[in-house]
Scaffold this motif. Sequence first.
Motif, short mmCIF file in Angstrom:
data_model
loop_
_atom_site.label_atom_id
_atom_site.label_comp_id
_atom_site.label_asym_id
_atom_site.label_seq_id
_atom_site.Cartn_x
_atom_site.Cartn_y
_atom_site.Cartn_z
N ASN A 115 0.81 -1.12 0.11
CA ASN A 115 0.07 -0.14 -0.18
C ASN A 115 0.99 1.30 -0.06
O ASN A 115 0.64 2.24 -0.72
CB ASN A 115 -0.94 -0.11 1.20
N TRP B 32 -8.50 1.45 9.90
CA TRP B 32 -9.30 2.55 10.02
C TRP B 32 -8.74 3.79 9.17
O TRP B 32 -9.16 4.45 8.10
CB TRP B 32 -9.81 3.11 11.32
N TRP C 167 -8.48 2.69 5.56
CA TRP C 167 -10.05 2.62 4.95
C TRP C 167 -10.34 4.19 4.52
O TRP C 167 -10.91 4.49 3.34
CB TRP C 167 -10.86 2.21 5.95
N LYS C 168 -10.04 5.18 5.34
CA LYS C 168 -10.58 6.49 5.22
C LYS C 168 -9.62 7.36 4.32
O LYS C 168 -9.80 8.35 3.89
CB LYS C 168 -10.63 7.37 6.45
N ASP D 77 -7.63 8.68 0.83
CA ASP D 77 -8.08 8.71 -0.27
C ASP D 77 -7.02 8.81 -1.51
O ASP D 77 -6.20 9.86 -1.51
CB ASP D 77 -9.13 10.04 -0.37
N LYS E 262 -7.72 2.79 -4.71
CA LYS E 262 -8.65 2.97 -3.63
C LYS E 262 -9.48 1.45 -3.30
O LYS E 262 -9.85 1.42 -2.11
CB LYS E 262 -9.93 3.73 -4.18
N MET E 263 -9.52 0.78 -3.99
CA MET E 263 -9.92 -0.71 -3.98
C MET E 263 -8.98 -1.32 -3.27
O MET E 263 -9.51 -2.13 -2.24
CB MET E 263 -10.30 -1.36 -5.14
N ASN F 34 -6.91 -0.11 -1.16
CA ASN F 34 -7.10 0.47 0.23
C ASN F 34 -8.36 -0.35 1.09
O ASN F 34 -8.06 -0.49 2.25
CB ASN F 34 -7.36 1.88 0.38
N LYS F 35 -9.18 -0.37 0.37
CA LYS F 35 -10.46 -1.05 0.91
C LYS F 35 -10.16 -2.40 1.45
O LYS F 35 -10.61 -3.07 2.57
CB LYS F 35 -11.63 -0.98 0.29
N ALA G 18 -7.71 -2.56 4.35
CA ALA G 18 -8.36 -2.41 5.64
C ALA G 18 -9.02 -3.72 6.04
O ALA G 18 -9.13 -4.18 7.35
CB ALA G 18 -9.22 -1.11 5.70
N LEU G 19 -10.10 -4.33 5.05
CA LEU G 19 -10.79 -5.50 5.47
C LEU G 19 -9.93 -6.66 6.05
O LEU G 19 -10.18 -7.15 6.95
CB LEU G 19 -11.67 -5.86 4.40
#
Length: 205
Positions: free
Chosen positions: A28, A88, A91-92, A94, A180-181, A183-184, A187-188
């Motif tokens: 990341n 978190w 996730w947030k 950008d 962005k994908m 990152n999500k 986070a998961l």
Amino acid sequence: MLAALLHGIVLAFGLILPLGAQNVFVFNQGASQPKFRGTIPVIITASLCDTLLILLAVLGISVIVLTVPVLQTVLFSIGILFLIYMGWSIWKSDPSDLSRKEASMPPKKQIMFAMSVSLLNPHAILDTIGVIGTSSLSYSGTEKAAFTAACIIVSWIWFSGLAVAGRIVGNVDSQGKFLKMINKLSALIIWGVAIYIAIQLFQKF
């Protein structure tokens, strides 16, 4: 000695390949940093943390963690909190504009997160102790040194390669949609590790 060296290489790759919180974080940062030199703190920190864990496992010192229940509970609890916070933060974030400073973490934050996901991840620690530590018992002298060195070298090469791969993706994905994908997903995965650790901690009581 060659057999010990090859054993160390294969074993280290086997342990480090799965998509865990540590790998996700290094990748990341490679993707989100404006320049590759910005990933140097996370590469060095993750590699040094792995080196420390490997050395402790081979020397047998880390067995203390397994034999003192209070240390395990404290380690698990701190690890869960750090992983939740790190998930978190990712996730947030950008990454839609990778030219902005806000799209990447500063060196101090990279170091803190890399240390937390490496040293406060009980799953990674137990893997290192249980697999590398016990495997090293088969060797002594120069063979043990070769086995240990192989594990450490693989770790440094792997994290450097992950950051490079992330950088390539970051350059291709100039709009930041794919990142962005990632990152999500990152986070998961990190939250999933936190839940897994929490379940392990709950089962101890």
